[in-house]
Design a protein around this motif. Structure first.
Motif, PDB file in Angstrom:
ATOM      1  N   LYS A   1      -0.076   7.617  -3.876  1.00  0.00           N
ATOM      2  CA  LYS A   1      -0.254   5.939  -4.239  1.00  0.00           C
ATOM      3  C   LYS A   1       0.005   5.878  -5.616  1.00  0.00           C
ATOM      4  O   LYS A   1       0.560   4.786  -6.078  1.00  0.00           O
ATOM      5  CB  LYS A   1      -1.379   5.553  -3.469  1.00  0.00           C
ATOM      6  N   ILE A   2      -0.427   6.624  -6.566  1.00  0.00           N
ATOM      7  CA  ILE A   2      -0.484   6.723  -7.765  1.00  0.00           C
ATOM      8  C   ILE A   2       0.861   6.424  -8.425  1.00  0.00           C
ATOM      9  O   ILE A   2       1.277   5.665  -9.152  1.00  0.00           O
ATOM     10  CB  ILE A   2      -1.245   7.973  -8.534  1.00  0.00           C
TER      11      ILE A   2
ATOM     12  N   HIS B   1       5.386   0.125  -9.212  1.00  0.00           N
ATOM     13  CA  HIS B   1       5.417  -1.192  -8.756  1.00  0.00           C
ATOM     14  C   HIS B   1       6.033  -1.236  -7.355  1.00  0.00           C
ATOM     15  O   HIS B   1       6.680  -2.456  -6.989  1.00  0.00           O
ATOM     16  CB  HIS B   1       5.929  -2.313  -9.730  1.00  0.00           C
ATOM     17  N   ILE B   2       5.840  -0.265  -6.566  1.00  0.00           N
ATOM     18  CA  ILE B   2       6.379  -0.174  -5.185  1.00  0.00           C
ATOM     19  C   ILE B   2       5.152  -0.215  -4.222  1.00  0.00           C
ATOM     20  O   ILE B   2       4.118   0.156  -4.453  1.00  0.00           O
ATOM     21  CB  ILE B   2       7.018   0.975  -4.994  1.00  0.00           C
TER      22      ILE B   2
ATOM     23  N   GLU C   1      13.674   1.661  -6.329  1.00  0.00           N
ATOM     24  CA  GLU C   1      13.298   0.929  -7.526  1.00  0.00           C
ATOM     25  C   GLU C   1      12.460  -0.027  -7.110  1.00  0.00           C
ATOM     26  O   GLU C   1      11.508  -0.570  -8.196  1.00  0.00           O
ATOM     27  CB  GLU C   1      14.739   0.581  -8.142  1.00  0.00           C
ATOM     28  N   LYS C   2      12.552  -0.930  -5.980  1.00  0.00           N
ATOM     29  CA  LYS C   2      11.649  -1.832  -5.575  1.00  0.00           C
ATOM     30  C   LYS C   2      11.688  -2.012  -4.243  1.00  0.00           C
ATOM     31  O   LYS C   2      12.264  -1.720  -3.334  1.00  0.00           O
ATOM     32  CB  LYS C   2      12.080  -3.357  -6.246  1.00  0.00           C
ATOM     33  N   GLY C   3      10.420  -2.612  -3.780  1.00  0.00           N
ATOM     34  CA  GLY C   3      10.424  -2.856  -2.361  1.00  0.00           C
ATOM     35  C   GLY C   3       9.290  -2.138  -1.985  1.00  0.00           C
ATOM     36  O   GLY C   3       8.098  -1.798  -2.235  1.00  0.00           O
ATOM     37  N   ILE C   4       9.535  -1.356  -0.515  1.00  0.00           N
ATOM     38  CA  ILE C   4       8.626  -0.928   0.363  1.00  0.00           C
ATOM     39  C   ILE C   4       8.593   0.669   0.541  1.00  0.00           C
ATOM     40  O   ILE C   4       9.909   0.939   0.973  1.00  0.00           O
ATOM     41  CB  ILE C   4       8.237  -1.641   1.617  1.00  0.00           C
TER      42      ILE C   4
END
Length: 597
Positions: free
Chosen positions: A313-314, A320-321, A359-362
């Motif tokens: 998780k870190i 920022h995901i 890069e972004k999202g889930i």
């Protein structure tokens, strides 16, 4: 002449090339030569019989010429040599032995016997044993009939035999003798050639097998040398890494300034990444050499995945995901039997990849129960991301060692391309495969299914106590047996976090003296030292007369971790091992076991 020969060979080659069996190729050539010979033979006899006014024999010669020419055309344009060989044998039987008996000779003469021999030989050569017997019998009947019946009017047609012209008769006899000889010569030559080819192929195969055995032996020696080299390099790399990671952890535990803490965190992250790469290479080597086996120990899958989720998780937060976890409630009280270490390795590789290429999202990890019985449960693991995805034509390649989807990905994201290869090989040990679904710019979905035996009741050893109960580690008397100054410093700094001041022995001989003179709660033993190594030292400690001293828990400290080393460690009487570089919690976990006892 050479040009004509090439043209003839090219003409025949078209017919022969349709067959792959050398014997059948020989049969095609034999039939073609036979038809050409009979066409020429029939044509010359037509002129001879026309000149001598022998019209019945002229009809036979014309029939031979016509059908021989027609069959040559059929052979060239269609692969019908098998049917044509029957037709040729039937015509030889009717126009030869039977024709001479009933029409042309009214008996058996030398030419008739030649026809019988020719048809019999051709039947065996062209059609094999079964048809050979059939045509031989069919052509032998005229001889039997001629001998058996004295009243020839009983079966002869009312046709008077024609006068034999001696030159023509001699020509026919010579041609038939030549043809009989040719058939035997040609087929024997083809047969001998085939046998020689088989013998040569057998000898070449034997020679190739010998070379292959030598090559396999060389490859095995090279593989063993590679294993030995990697094992040595692993030890040499892990030893300094143990110093870097251990001292970094010790400094972080001393409440550094904010700027120092950030620097130390980056230092630890870089060292652990290097350690992860070393472990991947060693694991891949073990998997390739089929020397890796799965453990069979109980573990709680819910807790395992929650720990993986917490550790990963870190990284997700730093990018920022949004990282999501979905676990079925039914797994909460189940203890599965399997290899939690390898399963963790698989899931961490998949999650690290998902975070790296998103890069972004889930990024999400989830499990679902596919099937459950009284003692087994089949679970589907799913890792999804909304990252860059993989082109369809590259999806198989990403599971190969040292391969990534494209050079640009390697340059931009880094990495060795070992992760998915290890995942594939570890899952193969579980007798399962991984399924990849991906679309460029949309993301990737990876799934695999594993069936585990399970239980809902797990007996926990008495010495494994809750951490809250385990206090007073500072009262433990610890001996560290280690010859490397950096490793000694790492052990001291790590144990000082629990206010433990260990005794130090630089080699096994000193360690044996210290154990004989003192009562220790635990001994951390390096394996490779001067004077006396860890194995020999452990054996001598276990032989001490004082049962308290001889039964002291001994934990191996080793930078070389493989099945051979682990087996040797346990066989000499050590209680376990810690791999260098180690985490502080690994060390404290061994101390807690001692407290539990």
């Amino acid at each position: 002449m050479i040009t004509l020969s090439k043209k003839i060979e090219g003409f025949i080659g078209k017919m022969v090339s349709r067959e792959t069996d050398p014997i059948n190729q020989a049969r095609v050539r034999m039939l073609f030569y036979l038809l050409v010979a009979y066409a020429v033979f029939g044509l010359t006899l037509m002129f001879a019989y026309f000149y001598n006014y022998q019209f019945l024999k002229l009809i036979r010669a014309s029939t031979i010429f016509f059908f021989s020419s027609l069959f040559i055309v059929f052979m060239y344009y269609a692969n019908v040599w098998r049917a044509l060989s029957h037709a040729v044998l039937i015509l030889m039987t009717l126009l030869g032995a039977w024709g001479n008996l009933l029409i042309f000779v009214h008996g058996i003469n030398a030419a008739t016997l030649q026809y019988i021999w020719m048809a019999s030989a051709l039947g065996f050569f062209m059609k094999g044993p079964r048809w050979g017997w059939f045509y031989s019998t069919l052509n032998s009947l005229p001889v039997i009939i001629d001998v058996a019946f004295t009243d020839k009017d009983y079966f002869l047609l009312k046709v008077a035999p024609e006068v034999v012209v001696k030159p023509v008769y001699v020509y026919v006899l010579l041609f038939d003798f030549f043809l009989i000889t040719f058939l035997h010569y040609f087929f024997f030559k083809a047969y001998s050639k085939n046998i020689n080819n088989l013998t040569q192929t057998k000898n070449e195969l034997k020679e190739t097998n010998l070379k292959l055995n030598d090559t396999i032996q060389s490859v095995n020696e090279l593989s063993n040398a590679r294993m030995e080299f990697l094992s040595t390099m692993s030890h040499e790399l892990r030893t300094p890494l143990n110093g870097v990671i251990g001292l970094t952890n010790a400094l972080i535990a001393q409440s550094p300034r904010k700027d120092q803490e950030e620097t130390l965190s980056v230092l630890r992250f870089s060292a652990e990444n290097l350690l992860h790469l070393i472990n991947d290479i060693l694991d891949l080597n073990k998997l390739d050499s089929e020397k890796m086996e799965l453990e069979y120990v109980p573990f709680n899958l819910n807790q395992l995945i929650k720990n993986i989720y917490a550790s990963i998780k870190i990284k997700a937060v730093e990018k920022h995901i949004d990282i999501q976890l979905h676990l079925p409630e039914e797994l909460h009280d189940k203890y599965l039997y399997g290899d939690p270490t390898r399963l963790t390795q698989v899931l961490l590789n998949l999650l690290n990849n998902a975070i790296k290429f998103t890069e972004k999202g889930i990024v999400s990890i989830s499990c679902e129960i596919l099937n459950q019985t009284n003692d087994k449960v089949k679970i589907r693991f799913l890792v999804e991301d909304t990252g860059i995805g993989i082109e369809e034509n590259q999806q198989e390649k990403v599971f190969e060692a040292f391969v990534q989807a494209s050079p640009s990905i390697s340059r931009h994201y880094g990495g060795t391309g070992l992760g998915l290869s290890i995942v594939k090989k570890v899952l193969a040990l579980y007798n399962t495969t991984i399924t990849l679904e991906s679309k460029p710019s949309e993301g990737t979905r990876l799934t695999f299914d594993i069936e585990f035996p399970y239980t809902t009741v797990l007996l926990v050893p008495s010495y494994i106590l809750p951490e809250a109960v385990l206090t007073g580690l500072s009262n433990l008397k610890v001996l560290v047996v280690e010859d490397n100054a950096v490793n000694v410093l790492v052990m001291k700094k790590t144990l000082e976090q629990q206010n433990i001041k260990p005794d130090i022995a630089e080699n096994g001989k000193i360690a044996l003296d210290k154990v004989t003179s003192n009562n220790y709660d635990i001994v951390f033993m390096d394996l490779f030292m001067p004077e006396m190594d860890g194995y020999e030292t452990t054996k001598k400690i276990r032989e001490l007369a004082d049962k308290t001293k001889s039964s002291v828990p001994i934990i191996a400290l080793t930078a070389t971790v493989n099945d051979k080393v682990i087996n040797e460690v346990l066989s000499v009487g050590m209680d376990g091992y810690i791999a260098k570089p180690f985490r502080p919690e690994d060390l404290f976990g061994q101390l807690r076991k001692v407290m539990g006892r």
